[in-house]
Write a protein that holds these residues in place. Structure first.
Motif, PDB file in Angstrom:
ATOM      1  N   LEU A 130      48.027  19.692  14.631  1.00 31.93           N
ATOM      2  CA  LEU A 130      48.733  19.162  15.799  1.00 31.93           C
ATOM      3  C   LEU A 130      50.180  19.628  15.932  1.00 31.93           C
ATOM      4  O   LEU A 130      50.860  19.217  16.880  1.00 31.93           O
ATOM      5  CB  LEU A 130      48.696  17.627  15.748  1.00 31.93           C
ATOM      6  CG  LEU A 130      47.299  17.003  15.766  1.00 31.93           C
ATOM      7  CD1 LEU A 130      47.403  15.486  15.698  1.00 31.93           C
ATOM      8  CD2 LEU A 130      46.530  17.436  16.996  1.00 31.93           C
ATOM      9  N   ASP A 131      50.677  20.406  15.027  1.00 31.71           N
ATOM     10  CA  ASP A 131      52.065  20.881  15.166  1.00 31.71           C
ATOM     11  C   ASP A 131      52.147  22.344  14.747  1.00 31.71           C
ATOM     12  O   ASP A 131      51.991  22.649  13.558  1.00 31.71           O
ATOM     13  CB  ASP A 131      53.014  20.030  14.307  1.00 31.71           C
ATOM     14  CG  ASP A 131      54.478  20.425  14.523  1.00 31.71           C
ATOM     15  OD1 ASP A 131      54.802  20.938  15.617  1.00 31.71           O
ATOM     16  OD2 ASP A 131      55.291  20.211  13.596  1.00 31.71           O
ATOM     17  N   PRO A 132      52.383  23.208  15.725  1.00 27.87           N
ATOM     18  CA  PRO A 132      52.565  22.949  17.153  1.00 27.87           C
ATOM     19  C   PRO A 132      51.222  22.817  17.875  1.00 27.87           C
ATOM     20  O   PRO A 132      50.164  22.892  17.221  1.00 27.87           O
ATOM     21  CB  PRO A 132      53.306  24.208  17.621  1.00 27.87           C
ATOM     22  CG  PRO A 132      52.771  25.271  16.721  1.00 27.87           C
ATOM     23  CD  PRO A 132      52.545  24.628  15.385  1.00 27.87           C
ATOM     24  N   VAL A 191      60.467  14.692  27.366  1.00 23.78           N
ATOM     25  CA  VAL A 191      60.295  16.110  27.663  1.00 23.78           C
ATOM     26  C   VAL A 191      60.097  16.849  26.338  1.00 23.78           C
ATOM     27  O   VAL A 191      60.879  16.685  25.401  1.00 23.78           O
ATOM     28  CB  VAL A 191      61.501  16.684  28.425  1.00 23.78           C
ATOM     29  CG1 VAL A 191      61.309  18.172  28.680  1.00 23.78           C
ATOM     30  CG2 VAL A 191      61.707  15.935  29.747  1.00 23.78           C
ATOM     31  N   PHE A 192      59.038  17.649  26.275  1.00 24.25           N
ATOM     32  CA  PHE A 192      58.724  18.412  25.063  1.00 24.25           C
ATOM     33  C   PHE A 192      59.045  19.885  25.337  1.00 24.25           C
ATOM     34  O   PHE A 192      58.597  20.449  26.332  1.00 24.25           O
ATOM     35  CB  PHE A 192      57.258  18.245  24.689  1.00 24.25           C
ATOM     36  CG  PHE A 192      56.854  16.824  24.413  1.00 24.25           C
ATOM     37  CD1 PHE A 192      56.894  16.308  23.128  1.00 24.25           C
ATOM     38  CD2 PHE A 192      56.456  15.986  25.445  1.00 24.25           C
ATOM     39  CE1 PHE A 192      56.520  14.999  22.858  1.00 24.25           C
ATOM     40  CE2 PHE A 192      56.084  14.674  25.199  1.00 24.25           C
ATOM     41  CZ  PHE A 192      56.123  14.182  23.907  1.00 24.25           C
ATOM     42  N   PRO A 237      56.315  17.587  16.396  1.00 23.75           N
ATOM     43  CA  PRO A 237      56.534  17.082  15.026  1.00 23.75           C
ATOM     44  C   PRO A 237      56.024  15.665  14.813  1.00 23.75           C
ATOM     45  O   PRO A 237      55.644  15.307  13.695  1.00 23.75           O
ATOM     46  CB  PRO A 237      58.055  17.157  14.865  1.00 23.75           C
ATOM     47  CG  PRO A 237      58.598  17.136  16.260  1.00 23.75           C
ATOM     48  CD  PRO A 237      57.580  17.837  17.102  1.00 23.75           C
ATOM     49  N   LYS A 238      55.991  14.841  15.849  1.00 27.91           N
ATOM     50  CA  LYS A 238      55.520  13.464  15.706  1.00 27.91           C
ATOM     51  C   LYS A 238      54.023  13.336  15.917  1.00 27.91           C
ATOM     52  O   LYS A 238      53.481  12.233  15.864  1.00 27.91           O
ATOM     53  CB  LYS A 238      56.268  12.557  16.680  1.00 27.91           C
ATOM     54  CG  LYS A 238      57.761  12.450  16.410  1.00 27.91           C
ATOM     55  CD  LYS A 238      58.423  11.484  17.375  1.00 27.91           C
ATOM     56  CE  LYS A 238      59.914  11.358  17.102  1.00 27.91           C
ATOM     57  NZ  LYS A 238      60.570  10.424  18.059  1.00 27.91           N
TER      58      LYS A 238
END
Length: 375
Positions: free
Chosen positions: A197-199, A231-232, A259-260
């Motif tokens: 999931l990251d990125p 906003v990402f 990151p979260k």
């Protein structure tokens, strides 16, 4: 007899003449009365055309997907004897996940290993015998081939045993497990999903006319209704080298830091790409423009003097050329000038020259970035 006929015709002529004369008099009076009446003014709301500074940008709706994601499955069939993870757990690459029953496979591995040891012993013994010419070279060659075959069978069986323990192919977050201990699964049966999931990637389509505004490493801003106000940040990572001939769109992919782990694959999101510097546009509320097949139009309110020299407000229709939209606003490229008063509501009852009354107590929204309200 003739005299009577003449009298009757004269009376009929007088009656018809009077009837037509009265009709003509009445029609003229009605037309005169209607022409003397003025057209009642129509109530409208208005706004002034003003310049606004817009940052050039491109917006699209995209779909999130994991950089690496897979439904984990076993390569071989078997009965599950142990599950070594929890649903939703963060897992490292190579960590054991599911153990299938491997007792018979281990037993066969031991048998093959013993056979390989025997083949090695025979080879070593005959090789030494060859040095004193006690055996032929053919015997040693056969022993060498048997040893290689035995070792290959051991390696094959060990690989089968290893397949009975399913491991995580990469680091990520596990989903909800889809199997239980004691369940028989065939090759390819889904055990659990694993997503890195990251990125994350966001895939979106862009029309071919916007290709000049998109480039690799270009910064993007991603928004989703799952996290309003957030906003990402990300950047364009790849652009498909082919335009879809059916839609004339090109596929674009951007990479977004997560990151979260709040963004999840499958979500839809709005992607905003800034392009160029700020530009000044003459803007109006979108409700002011009537979009028609023959051209877009607006009604401009102008002052006009009537027969009694009184100044009145009248509406005049104009064709305009529209540009980009931004929220509730639309850019007008030509057709009106700055400061002119334009009708924003009530156009449906207007035509050129109709007098109007302006009532701006209720105005349509005119925000470049409107926010929905819960009421």
């Amino acid at each position: 007899m003739t005299k009577r006929m003449i009298i009757m015709l004269a009376v009929v002529g007088v009656l018809f003449g009077g009837l037509f004369g009265f009709k003509a008099f009445l029609g003229g009076a009605i037309r005169k009365n209607i022409s003397a009446q003025s057209i009642p003014p129509q109530t409208v709301s208005t706004a002034k055309a003003q310049f606004a500074e817009w940052q050039g940008e491109f917006q699209a709706v995209g779909t999130l997907r994991a950089v690496r994601g897979a439904d984990i499955a076993a390569e071989v069939p078997g009965v599950i004897t142990a599950i070594q993870f929890q649903s939703g757990q963060e897992i490292q690459e190579g960590a054991p996940l599911v153990q299938l029953n491997n007792e018979s496979d281990l037993a066969r591995l031991q048998s093959l290993a013993a056979a390989a040891e025997l083949a090695e012993a025979n080879y070593e013994r005959n090789r030494k015998q060859l040095e004193i010419q006690a055996v032929s070279q053919a015997v040693v060659d056969t022993d060498a081939a048997n040893l290689k075959s035995a070792r290959a069978q051991v390696a094959e069986q060990r690989a089968l045993v290893n397949k009975k323990l399913v491991r995580a192919p990469f680091t990520g977050r596990l989903g909800i497990r889809a199997v239980d201990v004691g369940q028989y699964v065939t090759a390819g049966t889904k055990l659990v999903t694993l997503q890195a999931l990251d990125p994350v990637y966001v895939d979106f389509s862009a029309p071919q006319k916007s290709l000049a505004r998109i480039a690799l490493r270009q910064k993007i801003a991603l928004k989703t209704d799952a996290f309003p106000g957030q906003v990402f940040a990300g950047e364009v990572s790849s652009i498909d080298p082919k335009v879809d001939p059916s839609t004339r769109n090109v596929q674009v992919r951007a990479s977004v830091r997560n990151p979260k782990r709040s963004l999840l694959p499958g979500m839809f999101a709005t992607v905003v790409l800034a392009s160029g510097g700020p530009q000044r546009f003459l803007t109006l509320p979108q409700t002011a423009v009537s979009y028609n097949p023959y051209g877009d139009t607006v009604f401009v309110v102008e002052e006009s003097k009537g027969k009694d020299e009184k100044v009145a407000l009248v509406a005049q229709q104009r064709f305009v050329t529209t540009g980009e939209t931004r929220g509730d606003q639309v850019a007008v490229l030509s057709g009106i000038k700055e400061g002119e008063t334009v009708v924003t509501a009530g156009q449906i009852k207007l035509r050129s020259g109709i007098p109007v009354n302006v009532n701006n107590s209720i105005q349509p929204t005119n925000e470049p970035a409107p926010q929905p309200k819960d009421e």
